[in-house]
Write a protein that holds these residues in place. Structure first.
Motif, mmCIF file in Angstrom:
data_model
loop_
_atom_site.group_PDB
_atom_site.id
_atom_site.type_symbol
_atom_site.label_atom_id
_atom_site.label_comp_id
_atom_site.label_asym_id
_atom_site.label_seq_id
_atom_site.Cartn_x
_atom_site.Cartn_y
_atom_site.Cartn_z
ATOM 1 N N LEU A 27 0.819 -1.209 0.000
ATOM 2 C CA LEU A 27 0.000 0.000 0.000
ATOM 3 C C LEU A 27 0.853 1.261 0.000
ATOM 4 C CD1 LEU A 27 -2.755 -1.028 2.564
ATOM 5 C CD2 LEU A 27 -2.828 -1.163 0.073
ATOM 6 N N ASN A 28 2.078 1.144 -0.440
ATOM 7 C CA ASN A 28 3.015 2.265 -0.421
ATOM 8 C C ASN A 28 2.880 3.081 -1.697
ATOM 9 O OD1 ASN A 28 5.128 3.994 -0.004
ATOM 10 N ND2 ASN A 28 6.610 2.396 0.483
ATOM 11 N N LEU A 29 2.664 4.381 -1.543
ATOM 12 C CA LEU A 29 2.590 5.310 -2.668
ATOM 13 C C LEU A 29 3.857 6.144 -2.789
ATOM 14 C CD1 LEU A 29 -1.037 6.647 -1.997
ATOM 15 C CD2 LEU A 29 -0.347 4.972 -3.727
ATOM 16 N N GLY A 30 4.880 5.793 -2.038
ATOM 17 C CA GLY A 30 6.085 6.620 -1.941
ATOM 18 C C GLY A 30 5.885 7.615 -0.806
ATOM 19 N N THR A 31 6.970 8.120 -0.276
ATOM 20 C CA THR A 31 6.879 9.004 0.894
ATOM 21 C C THR A 31 6.035 10.242 0.610
ATOM 22 O OG1 THR A 31 9.045 8.248 1.621
ATOM 23 C CG2 THR A 31 8.219 10.266 2.613
ATOM 24 N N LEU A 32 6.264 10.876 -0.529
ATOM 25 C CA LEU A 32 5.497 12.071 -0.852
ATOM 26 C C LEU A 32 4.027 11.735 -1.079
ATOM 27 C CD1 LEU A 32 5.467 15.099 -1.428
ATOM 28 C CD2 LEU A 32 6.011 14.573 -3.805
ATOM 29 N N GLY A 33 3.760 10.665 -1.811
ATOM 30 C CA GLY A 33 2.378 10.256 -2.066
ATOM 31 C C GLY A 33 1.646 9.892 -0.790
ATOM 32 N N THR A 82 -5.139 6.656 2.503
ATOM 33 C CA THR A 82 -3.934 6.168 1.831
ATOM 34 C C THR A 82 -4.103 4.714 1.420
ATOM 35 O OG1 THR A 82 -2.567 7.711 3.090
ATOM 36 C CG2 THR A 82 -1.432 5.858 2.059
ATOM 37 N N ALA A 83 -4.656 3.889 2.291
ATOM 38 C CA ALA A 83 -4.878 2.478 1.958
ATOM 39 C C ALA A 83 -5.858 2.336 0.804
ATOM 40 C CB ALA A 83 -5.388 1.727 3.189
ATOM 41 N N ILE A 84 -6.912 3.136 0.796
ATOM 42 C CA ILE A 84 -7.904 3.058 -0.287
ATOM 43 C C ILE A 84 -7.284 3.471 -1.618
ATOM 44 C CG2 ILE A 84 -10.027 4.125 -1.180
ATOM 45 C CD1 ILE A 84 -11.002 4.215 1.766
ATOM 46 N N VAL A 85 -6.572 4.593 -1.631
ATOM 47 C CA VAL A 85 -5.956 5.067 -2.876
ATOM 48 C C VAL A 85 -4.925 4.067 -3.380
ATOM 49 C CG1 VAL A 85 -4.463 6.862 -3.857
ATOM 50 C CG2 VAL A 85 -6.422 7.498 -2.443
ATOM 51 N N ALA A 86 -4.116 3.511 -2.500
ATOM 52 C CA ALA A 86 -3.100 2.532 -2.908
ATOM 53 C C ALA A 86 -3.745 1.253 -3.428
ATOM 54 C CB ALA A 86 -2.161 2.225 -1.748
ATOM 55 N N ALA A 87 -4.822 0.809 -2.790
ATOM 56 C CA ALA A 87 -5.510 -0.400 -3.256
ATOM 57 C C ALA A 87 -6.120 -0.182 -4.637
ATOM 58 C CB ALA A 87 -6.590 -0.814 -2.257
ATOM 59 N N ILE A 88 -6.693 0.995 -4.863
ATOM 60 C CA ILE A 88 -7.238 1.309 -6.191
ATOM 61 C C ILE A 88 -6.120 1.357 -7.221
ATOM 62 C CG2 ILE A 88 -8.349 3.130 -7.552
ATOM 63 C CD1 ILE A 88 -10.030 3.754 -5.026
ATOM 64 N N ARG A 89 -5.006 1.976 -6.854
ATOM 65 C CA ARG A 89 -3.866 2.027 -7.776
ATOM 66 C C ARG A 89 -3.356 0.629 -8.088
ATOM 67 N NH1 ARG A 89 2.039 3.443 -6.100
ATOM 68 N NH2 ARG A 89 1.591 1.407 -5.250
ATOM 69 N N ASN A 90 -3.249 -0.210 -7.074
ATOM 70 C CA ASN A 90 -2.788 -1.588 -7.285
ATOM 71 C C ASN A 90 -3.748 -2.368 -8.170
ATOM 72 O OD1 ASN A 90 -0.563 -1.063 -5.703
ATOM 73 N ND2 ASN A 90 -1.373 -2.083 -3.897
ATOM 74 N N SER A 92 -5.797 -1.183 -10.423
ATOM 75 C CA SER A 92 -5.783 -0.702 -11.803
ATOM 76 C C SER A 92 -4.504 -1.061 -12.537
ATOM 77 C CB SER A 92 -6.006 0.819 -11.850
ATOM 78 O OG SER A 92 -4.908 1.483 -11.270
ATOM 79 N N SER A 93 -3.442 -1.322 -11.787
ATOM 80 C CA SER A 93 -2.169 -1.690 -12.426
ATOM 81 C C SER A 93 -1.960 -3.201 -12.452
ATOM 82 C CB SER A 93 -1.003 -1.017 -11.712
ATOM 83 O OG SER A 93 -0.829 -1.581 -10.426
ATOM 84 N N GLY A 94 -2.852 -3.962 -11.853
ATOM 85 C CA GLY A 94 -2.732 -5.415 -11.836
ATOM 86 C C GLY A 94 -1.822 -5.949 -10.748
ATOM 87 N N ALA A 95 -1.434 -5.101 -9.789
ATOM 88 C CA ALA A 95 -0.581 -5.545 -8.690
ATOM 89 C C ALA A 95 -1.399 -6.364 -7.706
ATOM 90 C CB ALA A 95 0.024 -4.332 -7.973
ATOM 91 N N PRO A 96 -0.765 -7.253 -6.942
ATOM 92 C CA PRO A 96 -1.505 -8.055 -5.968
ATOM 93 C C PRO A 96 -2.135 -7.181 -4.889
ATOM 94 C CG PRO A 96 0.859 -8.373 -5.718
ATOM 95 C CD PRO A 96 0.661 -7.542 -6.945
#
Length: 98
Positions: A27-33, A82-90, A92-96
């Motif tokens: 669920l990491n978006l990078g430190t800035l994200g 942050t968890a919601i945004v990272a899960a959506i990003r994952n 949409s990118s096909g990440a686990p």
């Protein structure tokens, strides 16, 4: 809401966003994200909670109880957004998603 309360919510949200990312690496978006999304979640979420739970609404004074509730609310809601945004990003990118 006072300026001090907003700063508390922003900082607590940023800490919550980075905290959830350090615990759940996927669920990491990078430190800035993590910081930006967490701060947005902390400020917006705590303001929204103030509408739902009027006791959390700052009535123009900054006592320790109000600041503590803003810090806790900001941290938790920053982590959640942050968890919601990272899960959506994952997703949409096909990440686990685990």
């Amino acid at each position: 809401m006072s300026a001090l309360g907003l700063v508390v919510e922003l900082v607590a949200g940023a800490i919550g966003g980075n905290g959830v990312a350090s615990v759940a690496k996927n669920l990491n978006l990078g430190t800035l994200g993590n910081s930006l999304v967490g701060a947005i979640g902390g400020a917006a979420g705590t303001s929204f909670l103030g509408i739902i739970i009027p006791a959390l609404e700052n009535v123009g004074h900054a006592d320790i109880g109000t600041l503590a509730s803003q810090a806790v609310g900001g941290g938790v809601l920053g982590a959640v957004l942050t968890a919601i945004v990272a899960a959506i990003r994952n997703a949409s990118s096909g990440a686990p998603a685990a």
